[in-house]
Design a protein around this motif. Structure first.
Motif, short mmCIF file in Angstrom:
data_model
loop_
_atom_site.label_atom_id
_atom_site.label_comp_id
_atom_site.label_asym_id
_atom_site.label_seq_id
_atom_site.Cartn_x
_atom_site.Cartn_y
_atom_site.Cartn_z
N GLN A 1 0.91 -1.37 0.04
CA GLN A 1 -0.13 -0.01 0.04
C GLN A 1 0.86 1.15 0.19
OE1 GLN A 1 -3.47 -0.09 2.72
NE2 GLN A 1 -2.86 -1.97 3.10
N LEU A 2 1.96 1.27 0.64
CA LEU A 2 2.75 2.47 0.97
C LEU A 2 3.50 2.52 -0.44
CD1 LEU A 2 5.33 3.39 3.54
CD2 LEU A 2 6.19 3.26 1.47
N LEU A 3 3.91 1.54 -1.05
CA LEU A 3 4.68 2.08 -2.46
C LEU A 3 3.54 2.42 -3.43
CD1 LEU A 3 7.05 -1.06 -2.38
CD2 LEU A 3 7.58 1.34 -2.10
N THR A 4 2.47 2.02 -3.43
CA THR A 4 1.40 2.42 -4.52
C THR A 4 0.91 3.80 -4.21
OG1 THR A 4 0.62 0.28 -4.45
CG2 THR A 4 -0.99 2.04 -5.37
N LEU A 5 0.66 4.02 -2.85
CA LEU A 5 0.10 5.46 -2.52
C LEU A 5 1.49 6.52 -2.76
CD1 LEU A 5 -1.36 4.83 0.99
CD2 LEU A 5 -2.54 5.67 -1.27
N ASN A 6 2.62 6.09 -2.34
CA ASN A 6 3.99 7.11 -2.67
C ASN A 6 4.11 7.21 -4.24
OD1 ASN A 6 5.95 8.69 -1.38
ND2 ASN A 6 7.47 7.18 -2.69
N GLN A 7 3.52 6.32 -4.92
CA GLN A 7 3.90 6.35 -6.50
C GLN A 7 3.01 7.48 -7.10
OE1 GLN A 7 3.06 2.73 -8.68
NE2 GLN A 7 4.36 3.45 -10.38
N ARG A 8 1.89 7.62 -6.37
CA ARG A 8 0.88 8.77 -6.86
C ARG A 8 1.25 10.34 -6.24
NH1 ARG A 8 -3.43 4.69 -6.08
NH2 ARG A 8 -3.84 5.71 -4.14
N LEU A 9 1.76 9.93 -4.76
CA LEU A 9 1.93 11.23 -4.06
C LEU A 9 3.42 11.66 -4.31
CD1 LEU A 9 0.23 10.66 -0.57
CD2 LEU A 9 -0.57 11.70 -2.73
N GLN A 10 4.54 10.78 -4.32
CA GLN A 10 5.86 11.24 -4.51
C GLN A 10 6.47 12.27 -3.10
OE1 GLN A 10 7.89 10.04 -7.10
NE2 GLN A 10 6.25 8.77 -7.69
N THR A 11 5.96 11.67 -2.01
CA THR A 11 6.43 12.49 -0.90
C THR A 11 7.63 11.81 -0.01
OG1 THR A 11 4.69 11.56 0.31
CG2 THR A 11 4.12 13.60 -0.53
N LEU A 12 7.73 10.44 -0.31
CA LEU A 12 8.74 9.65 0.48
C LEU A 12 9.73 9.19 -0.34
CD1 LEU A 12 6.21 7.48 2.80
CD2 LEU A 12 7.83 9.35 3.36
N ASP A 13 10.91 8.79 0.12
CA ASP A 13 12.01 8.47 -0.62
C ASP A 13 11.61 6.64 -0.25
OD1 ASP A 13 15.78 8.33 -0.58
OD2 ASP A 13 14.11 6.86 -1.51
N ALA A 14 11.30 5.92 -1.54
CA ALA A 14 10.79 4.68 -1.20
C ALA A 14 11.83 3.53 -1.40
CB ALA A 14 9.85 4.25 -2.69
N ALA A 15 13.12 4.11 -1.43
CA ALA A 15 14.11 2.76 -1.56
C ALA A 15 14.24 2.27 -0.32
CB ALA A 15 15.67 3.86 -1.86
N PRO A 16 14.15 2.66 0.95
CA PRO A 16 14.37 1.84 2.33
C PRO A 16 13.15 0.89 2.31
CG PRO A 16 14.05 4.05 2.72
CD PRO A 16 14.33 4.14 1.20
#
Length: 737
Positions: free
Chosen positions: A67-82
């Motif tokens: 869920q986090l990676l899907t949401l962040n793909q739209r919002l682009q607010t987090l560094d998803a690497a970790p």
């Protein structure tokens, strides 16, 4: 007024601490229930991050990370690497992959890069280190991480490292340093998590109980239970508390209280299914141990069976969150109470072996003591002395590393410890400086040796290079001589073959010409008078001689023509050709040609053509010459075998031609017969020029040689043969598609 400003300053300082405590002490289940009710993607993302901070390695973590990676793909607010690293490591962990530890350590490194605290992830790595039974690597990792986080003031992660260190020292049986670490963790946890503070007080009480200081153990366990937040402590931490108190009361022979607390551990709610089974198994063993001490052996047996079933189905580790899983020791006590010495001995030995394999040094002295007492009671004095000596040696080792009176240094000697730490730091600095000087000297010496070695190596390489150049020049000169000699040998062999082949027809032509000249002289009257009938006979002989001269002249011409074809093979332009039609026509043409010579001959012709063949780049006239030659040879072979077969024997002359286009970049043509076959000596020479097995005057020996050149040189393919004498022969043509 001064009082007012003091209160205001304290409120300002406590505000961030309280905020951090509210974050890390949030109830996970309540937070999870709010997630579906979030109306915006940003709010959902914050909730998912919060849930992952609290349980980064739980059973729900993989779904939350998705869920986090899907949401962040739209919002682009987090560094998803970790988070991607974390997800990969958790999936490896579920598959029991050894690479899971490295992946999760890399995830910790990514969070460190972002300066984001992940204390529960750091503590979760302990389980993986325990699975791999690599205690040295575990200690080194947390020591390095502790230094790293202390320099950066990362309070949450420093606390997690102290907790992990405390668990390590407890496992090693070093209660002094274990309590030092847990008390440090408890003090630092007050800055951000009351629950974690209570948990470390409970762990400290359990450590003091194991160390034998019952007063200290009761002090810390009672202090933890008295705190209002204790009622919010659930799961494995709550189970650990009840089990630690039960063990403490059992040591003090307060059996009713020990039994009551074991039942409380069994009744505690644990949300995670894996932790629930582990906690239940440990609680069952503890309750059984209490009942065995109370001489209620029959009541203990069902509990041990249930714990054994859990162990057999889940392969539970000996050390886990709720404490040590001492199932084998409980079985040993049960069988000892039953009077079954053999089973009791086996289980005590098994318990000691498992503790040794798992490097649980805190349990090894206990089991050594039990084994010594067991053998002493049975009169096996040699075994009793052996285990007693092992027990004494092990306990002396532990005591040498621990303080006296069973009180941790951190609790009673903080100032002295700080001074000792400072002295140790100075000594370490001096040792580091001395080591640097020693290394510098070694490096200088090594550099000098390297220069000397490189110089000698350079001289040696130069000398070898000169030798190799001289040898290479000699090799090239010898090679050119060998090539020239090979050329001359081949030319001589070729010339001898041509002379031999042409000599026979020329000899015949010379002989027939001399005979004809003598007959003409007789007709001209140079000899005795001849009648008219004799003249006719002479004319008939002359005619036959001229025919023989013509035939041998044609033979000489065919030899020369074959040699010319050899020199011209493969020079024509390739065009798309239908190999199926070419093979069909060639077989029919060869069969009709042989039937013209021998009308009594009949053979069975098999044709199997691949419909996927299509067209292939080739020189049709050259390829047809090859196929006709191979089919003609096959027909001659089956006719010869038919003539050699005894009358009445069942033999059907058969020639088969097939094509195939296998998966790849080649096509195949096969010509197979069930004729006479050929011996190995003949098979080895059939592609040599002028080699033939036909009677003198019936073959030039150039057909298969020419066919081989057409296929290999003219078309870039291969022509091979498989033959068994008396069974048949098969030629295989492989061409590039």
């Amino acid at each position: 007024m001064r009082w007012f400003f003091t209160v205001l300053a304290m409120w300002a300082l406590c505000g961030p601490v309280q905020a951090r405590a509210r974050y890390w002490d949030a109830d996970y289940d309540s937070l999870a229930r709010t997630l579906p009710r979030q109306t915006t993607d940003s709010a959902r993302l914050r909730t998912v991050v919060h849930l992952l901070d609290l349980r980064p390695t739980g059973v729900e973590a993989d779904s939350l990370l998705g869920q986090l990676l899907t949401l962040n793909q739209r919002l682009q607010t987090l560094d998803a690497a970790p988070y991607r690293r974390l997800r990969a490591g958790l999936r490896m962990w579920r598959r029991n992959s050894p690479a899971a530890l490295d992946s999760l350590k890399a995830a910790v490194g990514e969070f460190d890069r972002l300066e984001r605290p992940m204390p529960w992830l750091l503590m979760g790595l302990v389980a993986l280190y325990n699975q791999q039974n690599d205690m040295a690597a575990r200690k080194k990792y947390y020591d390095e991480k502790l230094t790293f986080y202390r320099l950066r003031g990362a309070v949450e992660n420093v606390t997690a490292c102290y907790i992990s260190q405390g668990a390590y020292y407890r496992r090693m049986g070093d209660y002094n340093r274990a309590i030092n670490s847990t008390l440090r963790a408890a003090d630092m946890a007050l800055l951000f998590s009351n629950r974690l503070h209570i948990n470390e007080l409970i762990v400290t009480g359990g450590l003091y109980a194991d160390w034998g200081n019952h007063d200290k153990a009761m002090h810390y366990l009672s202090r933890a239970q008295a705190m209002p937040e204790f009622r919010r402590v659930q799961g494995t931490n709550r189970v650990f508390t009840f089990l630690a108190l039960s063990k403490l009361f059992l040591q003090q022979k307060q059996y009713p209280d020990a039994l009551r607390l074991a039942d409380s551990a069994l009744a505690a709610h644990v949300a995670d299914p894996g932790e629930q089974q582990m906690d239940r198994a440990c609680a069952l063993v503890q309750k059984a141990a209490v009942l065995l001490q109370m001489r209620k052996v029959d009541q203990a047996l069902p509990l041990l069976h249930r714990a054994q079933q859990l162990d057999d189905s889940l392969d539970l580790p000996m050390s886990s969150g709720p404490g040590e899983f001492e199932l084998d020791a409980a079985w040993a006590q049960y069988y000892a109470a039953q009077g079954n010495a053999r089973e009791a001995e086996q289980h005590w030995l098994l318990a000691y072996q498992k503790a040794t394999a798992a490097r649980l040094n805190r349990l090894r002295p206990k089991y050594l003591q039990e084994l010594a007492a067991f053998y002493d009671a049975r009169g096996q004095l040699v075994e009793a002395q052996r285990y007693s000596r092992a027990y004494i040696a092990l306990t002396d080792t532990f005591k040498a590393a621990q303080a006296a009176f069973n009180v941790a240094q951190y609790e009673a000697q903080r100032i002295e410890q700080a001074q000792n730490n400072q002295i140790t730091t100075l000594r370490q600095a001096q040792a580091v400086q001395a080591e640097r000087l020693r290394l510098r000297n070694w490096l200088l010496l090594g550099a000098l040796l390297a220069v000397v070695l490189l110089s000698g190596l350079g001289v040696f390489i130069y000398w070898q290079l000169r030798l190799k150049r001289r040898a290479l020049a000699q090799l090239r000169h010898t090679q050119s001589q060998l090539v020239q000699a090979e050329k001359m040998a081949f030319l001589g062999e070729l010339t001898a073959g041509i002379a031999h082949e042409l000599q026979n027809p020329l000899n015949f032509m010379k002989n027939f010409a001399e005979v004809s000249s003598g007959l003409v002289d007789n007709m001209n009257g140079e000899g005795p008078a001849r009648s008219t009938g004799l003249q006719q006979e002479i004319l008939s002989g002359l005619k036959q001689n001229l025919q023989q001269i013509s035939q041998h002249g044609q033979r000489a011409s065919s030899i020369i023509k074959g040699m010319l074809e050899h020199s011209r093979s493969g020079t024509s332009q390739r065009v798309p050709a239908d190999l199926n039609a070419l093979a069909d026509e060639s077989l029919t043409l060869a069969y009709q040609g042989l039937r013209t010579e021998d009308q009594a001959f009949e053979a069975t012709l098999h044709k199997e053509f691949d419909p996927r063949m299509g067209t292939v780049g080739a020189v049709p006239q050259d390829l047809a010459r090859v196929l006709v030659n191979l089919c003609t040879n096959a027909l001659h072979a089956v006719r010869q075998r038919q003539r050699e077969t005894r009358a009445g024997a069942a033999y059907v002359p058969t020639v088969a031609v097939s094509t195939r286009r296998p998966a790849g970049r080649t096509v195949e043509i096969r010509v197979k017969d069930n004729g006479t076959g050929m011996p190995a000596a003949v098979k080895a020479r059939i592609f040599e020029p002028f080699f033939t097995t036909k009677p003198a005057g019936q073959g030039t020996g150039l057909g298969l040689s020419l066919s081989h050149d057409i296929i290999t040189k003219g078309h870039g393919g291969t022509l091979t043969v498989e033959s068994r004498e008396g069974e048949g022969t098969e030629f295989l043509i492989v061409l590039p598609a």
